[in-house]
Motif scaffolding. Structure first.
Motif, PDB file in Angstrom:
ATOM      1  N   VAL A 154      14.622   1.528  13.722  1.00  0.00           N
ATOM      2  CA  VAL A 154      13.905   0.479  14.445  1.00  0.00           C
ATOM      3  C   VAL A 154      13.133  -0.327  13.403  1.00  0.00           C
ATOM      4  CG1 VAL A 154      11.822   1.880  14.831  1.00  0.00           C
ATOM      5  CG2 VAL A 154      12.397   0.045  16.438  1.00  0.00           C
ATOM      6  N   SER A 155      12.890  -1.602  13.684  1.00  0.00           N
ATOM      7  CA  SER A 155      12.178  -2.429  12.707  1.00  0.00           C
ATOM      8  C   SER A 155      10.696  -2.092  12.702  1.00  0.00           C
ATOM      9  CB  SER A 155      12.366  -3.911  13.036  1.00  0.00           C
ATOM     10  OG  SER A 155      11.631  -4.254  14.203  1.00  0.00           O
ATOM     11  N   PRO A 156       9.987  -2.384  11.592  1.00  0.00           N
ATOM     12  CA  PRO A 156       8.537  -2.132  11.560  1.00  0.00           C
ATOM     13  C   PRO A 156       7.792  -2.874  12.661  1.00  0.00           C
ATOM     14  CG  PRO A 156       9.369  -2.557   9.345  1.00  0.00           C
ATOM     15  CD  PRO A 156      10.490  -2.850  10.277  1.00  0.00           C
ATOM     16  N   GLY A 157       8.194  -4.130  12.936  1.00  0.00           N
ATOM     17  CA  GLY A 157       7.521  -4.895  13.979  1.00  0.00           C
ATOM     18  C   GLY A 157       7.698  -4.282  15.356  1.00  0.00           C
ATOM     19  N   ASP A 158       8.932  -3.863  15.681  1.00  0.00           N
ATOM     20  CA  ASP A 158       9.184  -3.235  16.977  1.00  0.00           C
ATOM     21  C   ASP A 158       8.429  -1.916  17.090  1.00  0.00           C
ATOM     22  OD1 ASP A 158      10.757  -5.240  17.933  1.00  0.00           O
ATOM     23  OD2 ASP A 158      12.664  -4.279  17.450  1.00  0.00           O
ATOM     24  N   TYR A 159       8.400  -1.154  16.001  1.00  0.00           N
ATOM     25  CA  TYR A 159       7.693   0.123  16.031  1.00  0.00           C
ATOM     26  C   TYR A 159       6.211  -0.097  16.321  1.00  0.00           C
ATOM     27  CZ  TYR A 159       5.951   4.708  14.850  1.00  0.00           C
ATOM     28  OH  TYR A 159       5.334   5.930  14.927  1.00  0.00           O
ATOM     29  N   ARG A 160       5.607  -1.065  15.641  1.00  0.00           N
ATOM     30  CA  ARG A 160       4.172  -1.321  15.842  1.00  0.00           C
ATOM     31  C   ARG A 160       3.892  -1.745  17.285  1.00  0.00           C
ATOM     32  NH1 ARG A 160       0.963  -4.759  11.565  1.00  0.00           N
ATOM     33  NH2 ARG A 160      -0.102  -2.788  11.117  1.00  0.00           N
ATOM     34  N   ARG A 161       4.747  -2.548  17.853  1.00  0.00           N
ATOM     35  CA  ARG A 161       4.527  -3.004  19.228  1.00  0.00           C
ATOM     36  C   ARG A 161       4.562  -1.843  20.222  1.00  0.00           C
ATOM     37  NH1 ARG A 161       6.999  -7.676  17.207  1.00  0.00           N
ATOM     38  NH2 ARG A 161       9.110  -6.846  17.429  1.00  0.00           N
ATOM     39  N   ARG A 162       5.344  -0.827  19.928  1.00  0.00           N
ATOM     40  CA  ARG A 162       5.472   0.290  20.865  1.00  0.00           C
ATOM     41  C   ARG A 162       4.426   1.373  20.656  1.00  0.00           C
ATOM     42  NH1 ARG A 162      11.770   0.783  19.638  1.00  0.00           N
ATOM     43  NH2 ARG A 162      12.258  -1.373  20.121  1.00  0.00           N
ATOM     44  N   PHE A 163       4.001   1.573  19.403  1.00  0.00           N
ATOM     45  CA  PHE A 163       3.177   2.737  19.100  1.00  0.00           C
ATOM     46  C   PHE A 163       1.828   2.403  18.495  1.00  0.00           C
ATOM     47  CE2 PHE A 163       7.611   4.177  18.928  1.00  0.00           C
ATOM     48  CZ  PHE A 163       7.563   5.194  19.856  1.00  0.00           C
ATOM     49  N   LEU A 189       0.815  -1.218   0.000  1.00  0.00           N
ATOM     50  CA  LEU A 189       0.000   0.000   0.000  1.00  0.00           C
ATOM     51  C   LEU A 189       0.851   1.273   0.000  1.00  0.00           C
ATOM     52  CD1 LEU A 189      -2.805  -0.962   2.563  1.00  0.00           C
ATOM     53  CD2 LEU A 189      -3.005  -0.805   0.066  1.00  0.00           C
ATOM     54  N   THR A 190       2.080   1.168   0.422  1.00  0.00           N
ATOM     55  CA  THR A 190       2.937   2.354   0.486  1.00  0.00           C
ATOM     56  C   THR A 190       3.952   2.414  -0.645  1.00  0.00           C
ATOM     57  OG1 THR A 190       4.442   1.184   2.002  1.00  0.00           O
ATOM     58  CG2 THR A 190       2.715   2.554   2.988  1.00  0.00           C
ATOM     59  N   GLY A 191       3.818   1.514  -1.608  1.00  0.00           N
ATOM     60  CA  GLY A 191       4.710   1.567  -2.761  1.00  0.00           C
ATOM     61  C   GLY A 191       6.090   1.015  -2.512  1.00  0.00           C
ATOM     62  N   LEU A 192       6.288   0.380  -1.364  1.00  0.00           N
ATOM     63  CA  LEU A 192       7.608  -0.180  -1.060  1.00  0.00           C
ATOM     64  C   LEU A 192       7.758  -1.600  -1.578  1.00  0.00           C
ATOM     65  CD1 LEU A 192       7.984   1.287   2.531  1.00  0.00           C
ATOM     66  CD2 LEU A 192       9.217   1.988   0.465  1.00  0.00           C
ATOM     67  N   GLY A 193       6.661  -2.193  -1.997  1.00  0.00           N
ATOM     68  CA  GLY A 193       6.715  -3.444  -2.727  1.00  0.00           C
ATOM     69  C   GLY A 193       6.745  -4.695  -1.887  1.00  0.00           C
ATOM     70  N   ALA A 194       7.826  -4.901  -1.148  1.00  0.00           N
ATOM     71  CA  ALA A 194       8.018  -6.149  -0.417  1.00  0.00           C
ATOM     72  C   ALA A 194       8.355  -5.865   1.042  1.00  0.00           C
ATOM     73  CB  ALA A 194       9.134  -6.973  -1.061  1.00  0.00           C
ATOM     74  N   PRO A 195       8.051  -6.816   1.938  1.00  0.00           N
ATOM     75  CA  PRO A 195       8.385  -6.615   3.352  1.00  0.00           C
ATOM     76  C   PRO A 195       9.872  -6.348   3.576  1.00  0.00           C
ATOM     77  CG  PRO A 195       6.889  -8.475   3.106  1.00  0.00           C
ATOM     78  CD  PRO A 195       7.297  -8.067   1.716  1.00  0.00           C
ATOM     79  N   GLU A 196      10.718  -6.951   2.742  1.00  0.00           N
ATOM     80  CA  GLU A 196      12.158  -6.735   2.893  1.00  0.00           C
ATOM     81  C   GLU A 196      12.518  -5.268   2.644  1.00  0.00           C
ATOM     82  OE1 GLU A 196      11.170 -10.854   2.093  1.00  0.00           O
ATOM     83  OE2 GLU A 196      10.777  -9.032   0.926  1.00  0.00           O
ATOM     84  N   THR A 197      11.869  -4.669   1.646  1.00  0.00           N
ATOM     85  CA  THR A 197      12.121  -3.256   1.355  1.00  0.00           C
ATOM     86  C   THR A 197      11.556  -2.383   2.477  1.00  0.00           C
ATOM     87  OG1 THR A 197      11.935  -3.747  -1.002  1.00  0.00           O
ATOM     88  CG2 THR A 197      11.848  -1.423  -0.353  1.00  0.00           C
ATOM     89  N   LEU A 198      10.360  -2.735   2.951  1.00  0.00           N
ATOM     90  CA  LEU A 198       9.774  -2.009   4.076  1.00  0.00           C
ATOM     91  C   LEU A 198      10.720  -2.027   5.264  1.00  0.00           C
ATOM     92  CD1 LEU A 198       7.409  -0.692   5.692  1.00  0.00           C
ATOM     93  CD2 LEU A 198       6.582  -3.021   6.131  1.00  0.00           C
ATOM     94  N   TYR A 199      11.253  -3.202   5.586  1.00  0.00           N
ATOM     95  CA  TYR A 199      12.164  -3.333   6.733  1.00  0.00           C
ATOM     96  C   TYR A 199      13.398  -2.460   6.540  1.00  0.00           C
ATOM     97  CZ  TYR A 199      15.255  -5.485  10.182  1.00  0.00           C
ATOM     98  OH  TYR A 199      16.120  -5.689  11.237  1.00  0.00           O
ATOM     99  N   ARG A 200      13.985  -2.525   5.353  1.00  0.00           N
ATOM    100  CA  ARG A 200      15.223  -1.776   5.083  1.00  0.00           C
ATOM    101  C   ARG A 200      14.984  -0.266   5.155  1.00  0.00           C
ATOM    102  NH1 ARG A 200      16.055  -3.913   0.700  1.00  0.00           N
ATOM    103  NH2 ARG A 200      15.467  -2.261  -0.779  1.00  0.00           N
ATOM    104  N   VAL A 201      13.906   0.200   4.522  1.00  0.00           N
ATOM    105  CA  VAL A 201      13.608   1.634   4.505  1.00  0.00           C
ATOM    106  C   VAL A 201      13.236   2.115   5.900  1.00  0.00           C
ATOM    107  CG1 VAL A 201      11.941   3.350   3.668  1.00  0.00           C
ATOM    108  CG2 VAL A 201      12.966   1.709   2.076  1.00  0.00           C
ATOM    109  N   PHE A 202      12.448   1.334   6.619  1.00  0.00           N
ATOM    110  CA  PHE A 202      12.016   1.732   7.957  1.00  0.00           C
ATOM    111  C   PHE A 202      13.208   1.832   8.896  1.00  0.00           C
ATOM    112  CE2 PHE A 202       9.130   1.912  11.567  1.00  0.00           C
ATOM    113  CZ  PHE A 202       7.987   2.472  11.012  1.00  0.00           C
ATOM    114  N   ARG A 203      14.093   0.865   8.823  1.00  0.00           N
ATOM    115  CA  ARG A 203      15.292   0.905   9.660  1.00  0.00           C
ATOM    116  C   ARG A 203      16.162   2.117   9.326  1.00  0.00           C
ATOM    117  NH1 ARG A 203      16.676  -1.927  14.170  1.00  0.00           N
ATOM    118  NH2 ARG A 203      18.838  -1.826  13.477  1.00  0.00           N
ATOM    119  N   ARG A 204      16.245   2.432   8.026  1.00  0.00           N
ATOM    120  CA  ARG A 204      17.086   3.559   7.621  1.00  0.00           C
ATOM    121  C   ARG A 204      16.552   4.877   8.172  1.00  0.00           C
ATOM    122  NH1 ARG A 204      18.405   2.124   2.753  1.00  0.00           N
ATOM    123  NH2 ARG A 204      16.563   2.851   1.634  1.00  0.00           N
ATOM    124  N   HIS A 205      15.244   5.048   8.199  1.00  0.00           N
ATOM    125  CA  HIS A 205      14.675   6.330   8.606  1.00  0.00           C
ATOM    126  C   HIS A 205      14.377   6.406  10.095  1.00  0.00           C
ATOM    127  CE1 HIS A 205      14.274   8.198   4.660  1.00  0.00           C
ATOM    128  NE2 HIS A 205      13.995   7.002   4.199  1.00  0.00           N
TER     129      HIS A 205
END
Length: 318
Positions: free
Chosen positions: A304-313, A285-301
């Motif tokens: 923290v990983s997407p999973g850890d972020y969701r658990r906290r917020f 839905l965000t144009g990042l394509g694959a979970p691997e890309t989501l993980y890499r981009v999220f960590r870069r910005h």
């Protein structure tokens, strides 16, 4: 070890109380490990932001003797009190007596005003990082770490990061086991995962002066799953790719690719907070394509990983 915490009118109460409780708890596990004193430009009652009043036992000019740690609290009043000559001159004088200097939150601006951060890498609350960098160009500002040690100078991020900083000081003084015991006693992380960026608000960019580019930024932010390549965006803006890239960067302060990636990371963050979508769906839905890309981009910005972020917020209203 003698710790002097410097406060001022309008200081952030937790900037003082958080570290003070860490040092006090350390003295439970390691008897009389710390002697904590509170000082201010003038001795007596000092009102914190929010109305709670504490008592500074010492005025800055009355303090004498060696200091193991000089720690400066921040607060919403820092933009005003940094012009207080008694405060700044007091910090300069006490810094000469201190084996270690530290700040919590935007207390770093007070250290910088006193010239104590010149040539050093430092952090502060993410909301104050730009001001610290622009007002004090001799300071090398890094807005992401929870705390930074640069020689004998320590700076920390916003508010509760003062607890992280104090735990690190305890570990340096008395070892990691004592610091772990203190962290367990206070029910906090010994080492908080991730950096400060996970708490920051959406990115700030320069407001483009050209209306087509303002509209284009709005389009990018509201259509993350669309084709947002340079050719597609240049065509939408009615420019050649080369001219578009140059104008976009000049107007927004970011290259098109950097802006698109950051915008998609923001969109992913909102979906992780407010929906139960799988990471595969969030990536699509965000144009990042694959979970691997989501993980890499999220960590870069957000560091923290997407999973850890969701658990906290994660919002329960999602």
């Amino acid at each position: 070890m003698r710790v002097v915490i410097v406060v001022h009118e309008g200081f952030q109460l937790l900037d003082m109380a958080g570290p003070a409780d860490v040092f006090a708890t350390a003295s439970v596990f390691r008897r009389d490990a710390y002697q904590v004193e509170v000082a201010a430009p003038g001795a007596g009652a000092v009102r914190a932001h929010g109305g709670i009043t504490t008592v500074a036992a010492h005025s800055l000019d009355s303090l004498d003797g060696e200091i193991d740690t000089l720690l400066v609290a921040g607060g919403l009043s820092v933009p005003q009190v940094r012009h207080d000559e008694v405060l700044i001159k007091g910090l300069v004088r006490l810094a000469r007596k201190a084996a270690r200097i530290a700040s919590v939150c935007n207390g770093a601006l007070l250290l910088a005003e006193a010239g104590l951060l010149d040539g050093k890498r430092a952090t502060t609350h993410w909301l104050a990082a730009r001001e610290l960098a622009e007002r004090y160009p001799a300071v090398r500002v890094d807005a992401d770490p929870i705390y930074i040690k640069e020689g004998n100078v320590w700076t920390s991020a916003g508010v509760t990061a003062g607890i992280d900083l104090a735990l690190a000081l305890v570990a340096e003084d008395h070892g990691h086991q004592v610091a772990r015991d203190v962290a367990r006693g206070l029910v906090v992380y010994l080492h908080r995962p991730g950096g400060q960026s996970q708490f920051s608000t959406p990115m700030e960019v320069q407001a483009p002066t050209r209306e087509p580019l303002r509209d284009l930024l709005a389009y990018i932010d509201s259509h993350p799953a669309q084709d947002l390549s340079v050719p597609a965006l240049a065509n939408r803006a009615g420019m050649s790719e080369r001219h578009f890239s140059r104008v976009f960067t000049e107007q927004s302060g970011l290259s098109p690719g950097r802006y698109v990636e950051r915008s998609r990371a923001e969109a992913a963050r909102r979906l992780l907070e407010a929906t139960d979508h799988s990471q595969d769906t969030v990536a699509r839905l965000t144009g990042l394509g694959a979970p691997e890309t989501l993980y890499r981009v999220f960590r870069r910005h957000w560091r923290v990983s997407p999973g850890d972020y969701r658990r906290r917020f994660r919002s329960n209203e999602g």
